[in-house]
Design a protein around this motif. Structure first.
Motif, PDB file in Angstrom:
ATOM      1  N   LEU A 111       0.800  -1.217   0.000  1.00  0.00           N
ATOM      2  CA  LEU A 111       0.000   0.000   0.000  1.00  0.00           C
ATOM      3  C   LEU A 111       0.837   1.274   0.000  1.00  0.00           C
ATOM      4  O   LEU A 111       0.291   2.374  -0.154  1.00  0.00           O
ATOM      5  CB  LEU A 111      -0.939   0.004   1.212  1.00  0.00           C
ATOM      6  N   THR A 112       2.136   1.145   0.183  1.00  0.00           N
ATOM      7  CA  THR A 112       3.017   2.314   0.145  1.00  0.00           C
ATOM      8  C   THR A 112       4.096   2.182  -0.936  1.00  0.00           C
ATOM      9  O   THR A 112       5.025   2.982  -0.975  1.00  0.00           O
ATOM     10  CB  THR A 112       3.702   2.521   1.516  1.00  0.00           C
ATOM     11  N   HIS A 113       3.949   1.190  -1.789  1.00  0.00           N
ATOM     12  CA  HIS A 113       4.974   0.933  -2.806  1.00  0.00           C
ATOM     13  C   HIS A 113       5.001   2.067  -3.834  1.00  0.00           C
ATOM     14  O   HIS A 113       3.960   2.582  -4.230  1.00  0.00           O
ATOM     15  CB  HIS A 113       4.681  -0.395  -3.506  1.00  0.00           C
ATOM     16  N   PRO A 114       6.196   2.476  -4.273  1.00  0.00           N
ATOM     17  CA  PRO A 114       6.285   3.534  -5.287  1.00  0.00           C
ATOM     18  C   PRO A 114       5.558   3.143  -6.578  1.00  0.00           C
ATOM     19  O   PRO A 114       5.465   1.964  -6.920  1.00  0.00           O
ATOM     20  CB  PRO A 114       7.801   3.658  -5.531  1.00  0.00           C
ATOM     21  N   ILE A 115       5.043   4.132  -7.290  1.00  0.00           N
ATOM     22  CA  ILE A 115       4.343   3.906  -8.542  1.00  0.00           C
ATOM     23  C   ILE A 115       5.340   4.016  -9.688  1.00  0.00           C
ATOM     24  O   ILE A 115       6.053   5.011  -9.812  1.00  0.00           O
ATOM     25  CB  ILE A 115       3.201   4.920  -8.723  1.00  0.00           C
ATOM     26  N   LEU A 122     -10.655   2.317  -2.855  1.00  0.00           N
ATOM     27  CA  LEU A 122     -10.710   3.752  -3.110  1.00  0.00           C
ATOM     28  C   LEU A 122      -9.448   4.473  -2.654  1.00  0.00           C
ATOM     29  O   LEU A 122      -8.823   5.212  -3.428  1.00  0.00           O
ATOM     30  CB  LEU A 122     -11.932   4.358  -2.411  1.00  0.00           C
ATOM     31  N   PHE A 123      -9.029   4.268  -1.401  1.00  0.00           N
ATOM     32  CA  PHE A 123      -7.872   4.985  -0.877  1.00  0.00           C
ATOM     33  C   PHE A 123      -6.591   4.627  -1.635  1.00  0.00           C
ATOM     34  O   PHE A 123      -5.786   5.506  -1.960  1.00  0.00           O
ATOM     35  CB  PHE A 123      -7.685   4.692   0.612  1.00  0.00           C
ATOM     36  N   ASP A 124      -6.405   3.349  -1.913  1.00  0.00           N
ATOM     37  CA  ASP A 124      -5.188   2.918  -2.597  1.00  0.00           C
ATOM     38  C   ASP A 124      -5.146   3.442  -4.024  1.00  0.00           C
ATOM     39  O   ASP A 124      -4.110   3.911  -4.504  1.00  0.00           O
ATOM     40  CB  ASP A 124      -5.089   1.396  -2.587  1.00  0.00           C
ATOM     41  N   GLN A 125      -6.290   3.382  -4.736  1.00  0.00           N
ATOM     42  CA  GLN A 125      -6.311   3.868  -6.110  1.00  0.00           C
ATOM     43  C   GLN A 125      -6.100   5.379  -6.156  1.00  0.00           C
ATOM     44  O   GLN A 125      -5.387   5.878  -7.030  1.00  0.00           O
ATOM     45  CB  GLN A 125      -7.629   3.487  -6.789  1.00  0.00           C
ATOM     46  N   GLU A 126      -6.697   6.097  -5.220  1.00  0.00           N
ATOM     47  CA  GLU A 126      -6.472   7.548  -5.169  1.00  0.00           C
ATOM     48  C   GLU A 126      -5.002   7.848  -4.927  1.00  0.00           C
ATOM     49  O   GLU A 126      -4.435   8.774  -5.540  1.00  0.00           O
ATOM     50  CB  GLU A 126      -7.322   8.175  -4.065  1.00  0.00           C
ATOM     51  N   ASP A 176      -9.487  14.451 -17.568  1.00  0.00           N
ATOM     52  CA  ASP A 176     -10.632  15.318 -17.346  1.00  0.00           C
ATOM     53  C   ASP A 176     -11.537  14.767 -16.256  1.00  0.00           C
ATOM     54  O   ASP A 176     -12.304  15.517 -15.646  1.00  0.00           O
ATOM     55  CB  ASP A 176     -11.430  15.466 -18.645  1.00  0.00           C
ATOM     56  N   ALA A 177     -11.463  13.463 -16.027  1.00  0.00           N
ATOM     57  CA  ALA A 177     -12.271  12.824 -14.974  1.00  0.00           C
ATOM     58  C   ALA A 177     -11.562  11.562 -14.513  1.00  0.00           C
ATOM     59  O   ALA A 177     -10.866  10.904 -15.290  1.00  0.00           O
ATOM     60  CB  ALA A 177     -13.671  12.487 -15.481  1.00  0.00           C
ATOM     61  N   ILE A 178     -11.734  11.248 -13.231  1.00  0.00           N
ATOM     62  CA  ILE A 178     -11.174  10.026 -12.647  1.00  0.00           C
ATOM     63  C   ILE A 178     -12.312   9.286 -11.958  1.00  0.00           C
ATOM     64  O   ILE A 178     -12.970   9.841 -11.075  1.00  0.00           O
ATOM     65  CB  ILE A 178     -10.050  10.341 -11.651  1.00  0.00           C
ATOM     66  N   GLU A 179     -12.559   8.060 -12.383  1.00  0.00           N
ATOM     67  CA  GLU A 179     -13.645   7.252 -11.837  1.00  0.00           C
ATOM     68  C   GLU A 179     -13.071   5.969 -11.231  1.00  0.00           C
ATOM     69  O   GLU A 179     -12.430   5.178 -11.926  1.00  0.00           O
ATOM     70  CB  GLU A 179     -14.659   6.892 -12.931  1.00  0.00           C
ATOM     71  N   ILE A 180     -13.296   5.775  -9.943  1.00  0.00           N
ATOM     72  CA  ILE A 180     -12.886   4.558  -9.248  1.00  0.00           C
ATOM     73  C   ILE A 180     -14.161   3.783  -8.947  1.00  0.00           C
ATOM     74  O   ILE A 180     -15.011   4.248  -8.181  1.00  0.00           O
ATOM     75  CB  ILE A 180     -12.110   4.881  -7.965  1.00  0.00           C
TER      76      ILE A 180
END
Length: 233
Positions: A97-101, A128-132, A145-149
């Protein structure tokens, strides 16, 4: 015949950045922790079975994966798994959950090239939290223009989102690595689908490639999307 595409949907995990490799590395670590109780192949089968059961309850992502590892550890040890092994599994989940992207090649330049001409919509499923966190940490959020999870990707999901953020699925294209989640339901919704395979695919995302559908395309990397769009215009 030219087509009018106004909106581009992009999957996130394993389309814009590496994700599945991290799950596989964590599974290797998990196998090492349980090596005294069962072999790697049997453990993998039990873990996949647990994930298949649990996705309906926990959804997609690291938290569900971590809980499935704990459940599997309890199963293969007949509930005798040592507390320190459970602690190691929990720690592995926290590290995920804290791994670099790590963005994939060609991603940023492709989004930058497409942004002036199309509505770009990020469509991802998972926690939700991880994807954000991943979207923000990647720095790629500025191109969308939009982000949908969403909790699940279905044909209704794509019909709704491409109508909400564009001119409907008939003038939209979905780009992703998963045939099951990104491509097949988008095609059913009436959109174009561009499959960009990743080198590792989660067992629950396997699906057969569609045949005889003119709106389906397969590219070997995301950097070829602008060329495809130019060809279709």
């Amino acid at each position: 015949m030219p087509v009018n595409i106004t909106t581009l949907g992009f999957d996130a995990d394993d389309t814009l950045w590496h994700t599945e490799r991290l799950f596989r590395l964590t599974e290797e670590r998990f196998a090492g922790l349980l090596a005294d109780y069962t072999d790697k192949n049997h453990l993998s089968e039990r873990l996949i079975a647990a994930e298949r059961r649990n996705v309906l309850h926990y959804g997609y992502g690291v938290k569900g994966f971590t809980l499935s590892m704990i459940e599997t550890a309890l199963e293969v040890t007949n509930r005798r798994v040592p507390a320190d092994v459970i602690a190691e599994i929990l720690e592995a989940g926290r590290e995920m959950l804290t791994h670099p992207i790590d963005p994939l090649p060609h991603v940023e330049e492709t989004l930058k090239a497409l942004k002036p001409s199309y509505r770009l919509v990020l469509i991802t499923k998972g926690d939700l939290f991880d994807q954000e966190r991943k979207v923000t940490t990647s720095g790629l959020d500025v191109y969308f223009d939009a982000i949908e999870i969403v909790s699940e990707k279905s044909d209704e999901t794509y019909r709704t989102l491409f109508s909400r953020h564009g001119t409907g699925p008939a003038e939209a294209m979905m780009v992703g690595n998963s045939l099951k989640s990104d491509i097949l339901p988008a095609l059913t919704a009436g959109a174009f689908g561009v499959h960009v395979p990743y080198d590792v695919t989660w067992a629950l995302e396997h699906a057969d490639e569609p045949h005889g559908i003119e709106r389906f395309y397969r590219l070997d990397h995301i950097g070829k999307v602008p060329q495809l769009l130019a060809r279709l215009a």
